[in-house]
Design a protein around this motif. Structure first.
Motif, PDB file in Angstrom:
ATOM      1  N   GLU A  11      -6.162  -6.167  -2.945  1.00 44.49           N
ATOM      2  CA  GLU A  11      -4.899  -5.633  -3.449  1.00 44.49           C
ATOM      3  C   GLU A  11      -4.934  -5.446  -4.953  1.00 44.49           C
ATOM      4  OE1 GLU A  11      -1.630  -7.256  -0.206  1.00 44.49           O
ATOM      5  OE2 GLU A  11      -2.394  -8.637  -1.716  1.00 44.49           O
ATOM      6  N   ILE A  12      -5.570  -6.359  -5.654  1.00 45.12           N
ATOM      7  CA  ILE A  12      -5.695  -6.213  -7.105  1.00 45.12           C
ATOM      8  C   ILE A  12      -6.549  -4.993  -7.439  1.00 45.12           C
ATOM      9  CG2 ILE A  12      -6.635  -7.268  -9.192  1.00 45.12           C
ATOM     10  CD1 ILE A  12      -5.814  -9.991  -8.052  1.00 45.12           C
ATOM     11  N   ARG A  13      -7.625  -4.800  -6.685  1.00 40.82           N
ATOM     12  CA  ARG A  13      -8.469  -3.626  -6.910  1.00 40.82           C
ATOM     13  C   ARG A  13      -7.700  -2.341  -6.588  1.00 40.82           C
ATOM     14  NH1 ARG A  13     -12.806  -7.073  -5.137  1.00 40.82           N
ATOM     15  NH2 ARG A  13     -12.341  -6.595  -2.967  1.00 40.82           N
ATOM     16  N   LEU A  14      -6.906  -2.373  -5.507  1.00 43.52           N
ATOM     17  CA  LEU A  14      -6.117  -1.194  -5.139  1.00 43.52           C
ATOM     18  C   LEU A  14      -5.094  -0.878  -6.226  1.00 43.52           C
ATOM     19  CD1 LEU A  14      -5.438   0.948  -3.006  1.00 43.52           C
ATOM     20  CD2 LEU A  14      -3.836  -0.695  -2.003  1.00 43.52           C
ATOM     21  N   THR A  71       0.021  -5.959 -13.658  1.00 40.31           N
ATOM     22  CA  THR A  71       0.013  -7.008 -12.655  1.00 40.31           C
ATOM     23  C   THR A  71      -0.733  -8.208 -13.229  1.00 40.31           C
ATOM     24  OG1 THR A  71      -0.387  -7.547 -10.326  1.00 40.31           O
ATOM     25  CG2 THR A  71      -2.114  -6.292 -11.471  1.00 40.31           C
ATOM     26  N   LEU A  72      -0.597  -9.348 -12.576  1.00 46.29           N
ATOM     27  CA  LEU A  72      -1.170 -10.582 -13.096  1.00 46.29           C
ATOM     28  C   LEU A  72      -2.379 -11.008 -12.269  1.00 46.29           C
ATOM     29  CD1 LEU A  72       2.073 -12.679 -13.788  1.00 46.29           C
ATOM     30  CD2 LEU A  72       0.989 -10.937 -15.214  1.00 46.29           C
ATOM     31  N   ALA A  73      -3.372 -11.550 -12.944  1.00 47.40           N
ATOM     32  CA  ALA A  73      -4.549 -12.105 -12.284  1.00 47.40           C
ATOM     33  C   ALA A  73      -5.089 -13.228 -13.160  1.00 47.40           C
ATOM     34  CB  ALA A  73      -5.610 -11.034 -12.066  1.00 47.40           C
ATOM     35  N   PRO A  74      -5.386 -14.399 -12.575  1.00 43.43           N
ATOM     36  CA  PRO A  74      -5.804 -15.544 -13.403  1.00 43.43           C
ATOM     37  C   PRO A  74      -7.123 -15.323 -14.125  1.00 43.43           C
ATOM     38  CG  PRO A  74      -6.057 -16.021 -11.046  1.00 43.43           C
ATOM     39  CD  PRO A  74      -5.307 -14.738 -11.141  1.00 43.43           C
ATOM     40  N   GLN A  96       0.822  -1.205   0.000  1.00 45.54           N
ATOM     41  CA  GLN A  96       0.000   0.000   0.000  1.00 45.54           C
ATOM     42  C   GLN A  96       0.861   1.262   0.000  1.00 45.54           C
ATOM     43  OE1 GLN A  96      -3.003   0.022   3.043  1.00 45.54           O
ATOM     44  NE2 GLN A  96      -3.901  -1.919   2.402  1.00 45.54           N
ATOM     45  N   ASP A  97       1.964   1.227   0.749  1.00 50.82           N
ATOM     46  CA  ASP A  97       2.859   2.386   0.785  1.00 50.82           C
ATOM     47  C   ASP A  97       3.517   2.609  -0.574  1.00 50.82           C
ATOM     48  OD1 ASP A  97       2.231   2.778   3.433  1.00 50.82           O
ATOM     49  OD2 ASP A  97       3.985   1.690   4.185  1.00 50.82           O
ATOM     50  N   TRP A  98       3.897   1.522  -1.228  1.00 56.42           N
ATOM     51  CA  TRP A  98       4.506   1.631  -2.554  1.00 56.42           C
ATOM     52  C   TRP A  98       3.526   2.254  -3.547  1.00 56.42           C
ATOM     53  CZ3 TRP A  98       8.308   1.818  -5.877  1.00 56.42           C
ATOM     54  CH2 TRP A  98       8.091   1.484  -7.202  1.00 56.42           C
ATOM     55  N   LEU A  99       2.296   1.758  -3.538  1.00 56.37           N
ATOM     56  CA  LEU A  99       1.303   2.289  -4.465  1.00 56.37           C
ATOM     57  C   LEU A  99       0.976   3.747  -4.148  1.00 56.37           C
ATOM     58  CD1 LEU A  99      -1.107  -0.785  -4.681  1.00 56.37           C
ATOM     59  CD2 LEU A  99       0.497  -0.001  -6.434  1.00 56.37           C
ATOM     60  N   ALA A 100       0.986   4.095  -2.869  1.00 53.12           N
ATOM     61  CA  ALA A 100       0.667   5.470  -2.477  1.00 53.12           C
ATOM     62  C   ALA A 100       1.704   6.467  -2.964  1.00 53.12           C
ATOM     63  CB  ALA A 100       0.534   5.556  -0.956  1.00 53.12           C
ATOM     64  N   GLN A 101       2.925   5.984  -3.230  1.00 50.05           N
ATOM     65  CA  GLN A 101       3.965   6.860  -3.758  1.00 50.05           C
ATOM     66  C   GLN A 101       3.716   7.270  -5.203  1.00 50.05           C
ATOM     67  OE1 GLN A 101       7.774   4.983  -3.277  1.00 50.05           O
ATOM     68  NE2 GLN A 101       7.744   5.117  -1.045  1.00 50.05           N
ATOM     69  N   LYS A 102       2.771   6.576  -5.849  1.00 47.90           N
ATOM     70  CA  LYS A 102       2.443   6.822  -7.263  1.00 47.90           C
ATOM     71  C   LYS A 102       3.703   6.811  -8.130  1.00 47.90           C
ATOM     72  CE  LYS A 102      -1.669   9.527  -6.131  1.00 47.90           C
ATOM     73  NZ  LYS A 102      -2.583   8.377  -6.337  1.00 47.90           N
ATOM     74  N   PRO A 103       4.454   5.700  -8.070  1.00 48.70           N
ATOM     75  CA  PRO A 103       5.682   5.624  -8.875  1.00 48.70           C
ATOM     76  C   PRO A 103       5.385   5.772 -10.358  1.00 48.70           C
ATOM     77  CG  PRO A 103       5.074   3.470  -8.014  1.00 48.70           C
ATOM     78  CD  PRO A 103       4.186   4.456  -7.338  1.00 48.70           C
ATOM     79  N   ASP A 104       6.242   6.484 -11.034  1.00 48.85           N
ATOM     80  CA  ASP A 104       6.010   6.848 -12.430  1.00 48.85           C
ATOM     81  C   ASP A 104       6.526   5.767 -13.367  1.00 48.85           C
ATOM     82  OD1 ASP A 104       5.259   8.470 -14.590  1.00 48.85           O
ATOM     83  OD2 ASP A 104       7.289   9.247 -14.765  1.00 48.85           O
ATOM     84  N   ALA A 105       5.729   5.394 -14.337  1.00 51.13           N
ATOM     85  CA  ALA A 105       6.130   4.442 -15.373  1.00 51.13           C
ATOM     86  C   ALA A 105       5.206   4.615 -16.567  1.00 51.13           C
ATOM     87  CB  ALA A 105       6.080   3.006 -14.848  1.00 51.13           C
ATOM     88  N   ALA A 158      -5.365  -1.621  -9.355  1.00 47.20           N
ATOM     89  CA  ALA A 158      -6.113  -1.106 -10.504  1.00 47.20           C
ATOM     90  C   ALA A 158      -6.464   0.366 -10.313  1.00 47.20           C
ATOM     91  CB  ALA A 158      -7.370  -1.936 -10.717  1.00 47.20           C
ATOM     92  N   GLN A 159      -6.786   0.743  -9.080  1.00 42.71           N
ATOM     93  CA  GLN A 159      -7.093   2.147  -8.796  1.00 42.71           C
ATOM     94  C   GLN A 159      -5.884   3.045  -9.026  1.00 42.71           C
ATOM     95  OE1 GLN A 159      -8.637   2.220  -4.792  1.00 42.71           O
ATOM     96  NE2 GLN A 159     -10.374   0.899  -5.312  1.00 42.71           N
ATOM     97  N   HIS A 160      -4.685   2.466  -8.908  1.00 46.77           N
ATOM     98  CA  HIS A 160      -3.453   3.226  -9.132  1.00 46.77           C
ATOM     99  C   HIS A 160      -2.924   3.051 -10.561  1.00 46.77           C
ATOM    100  CE1 HIS A 160      -3.468   3.446  -4.717  1.00 46.77           C
ATOM    101  NE2 HIS A 160      -2.666   4.486  -4.865  1.00 46.77           N
ATOM    102  N   GLY A 161      -3.750   2.509 -11.441  1.00 52.21           N
ATOM    103  CA  GLY A 161      -3.393   2.473 -12.857  1.00 52.21           C
ATOM    104  C   GLY A 161      -2.849   1.170 -13.375  1.00 52.21           C
TER     105      GLY A 161
END
Length: 245
Positions: A204-207, A171-174, A157-166, A209-212
């Motif tokens: 976590e997958i939904r989170l 991410t993977l989901a079956p 959650q902390d990593w995603l909150a940083q909004k890292p730029d790319a 997705a919310q971060h792109g």
């Protein structure tokens, strides 16, 4: 036989002598039984291979005479950051080692809800240093002269909150509806998020997705965490990177 390569942490310059680290000296003199005059390649992460010959081998030190610097063209055209949920046992070491061989540029360990290993404080720093050494060994073996960085572990959650730029977040989901070949070719910088042994939770997958992050399906079977990362990286290199050269 390929010329042995060794990591050297300091500045390397043609015309100067370099003293090998203890581990490299032991490997050169005892495991490989190298002799004075044998060719060697050193690298320090600046993108060059430094070719030379061994000039001294004794109990005190093994030194090399640096003859020339040669630019090393082994980096992928893709800048892949592997955001890897921390896995247990040797799985994390294996994943990092093979990901480096396959060209990742940065590794960000993250703690997710299903991560078995929990790291904090000094333990987290020691594990990061261990993983960085795994990276260096993989660079020695694979011929890379640029060393990927292993960042300090963070909570997902902390990593995603940083909004890292790319340019592209994957991410993977079956049960995802999209596969990598169906995606529009991404830009240069890709973040690949991989879950732990039990996978990312639905929350976590939904989170993500919310971060792109785009969820992608890797075929009809569920892959282990170490398999998922490597399969995805190999597919990216085939579609957009190394394997198009």
């Amino acid at each position: 036989m390929a010329t042995p390569r060794f990591y050297h942490p300091d500045t390397l310059l043609p015309g100067q002598f370099a003293t090998l680290t203890n581990n490299a000296a032991t490997h050169a003199s005892r495991a490989l039984r190298m002799q004075v005059g044998d060719e060697v390649v050193l690298f320090n992460g600046d993108g060059n291979n430094y070719h030379g010959t061994l000039s001294t081998i004794n109990k005190q030190a093994v030194t090399a005479n640096i003859l020339q610097a040669v630019a090393c063209d082994t980096e992928s055209p893709l800048h892949i950051t592997l955001v890897q949920a921390i896995s247990s046992g040797d799985r994390m070491d294996f994943t990092i080692q093979k990901a480096v061989e396959m060209g990742v540029a940065t590794i960000q360990p993250v703690a997710s809800q299903r991560s078995i290993v929990k790291l904090a404080g000094d333990r987290a720093e020691k594990r990061r240093e261990h993983w960085q050494n795994v990276v260096i060994s993989a660079c020695e073996q694979s011929g890379r002269a640029t060393i990927p960085t292993v960042a300090m572990p963070l909570d997902l959650q902390d990593w995603l909150a940083q909004k890292p730029d790319a340019d592209s977040l994957i991410t993977l989901a079956p049960d995802a509806s999209v596969t990598l070949p169906q995606m529009t070719a991404p830009g240069h910088h890709i973040h690949l998020l991989i879950g732990p042994e039990g996978g990312l939770t639905d929350d976590e997958i939904r989170l993500a997705a919310q971060h792109g992050y785009t969820t992608v399906r890797m075929g009809p079977r569920i892959l282990r965490t170490e398999t998922a990362a490597l399969a995805a990286i190999a597919s990216m290199q085939s579609l957009w990177g190394d394997f198009l050269r």
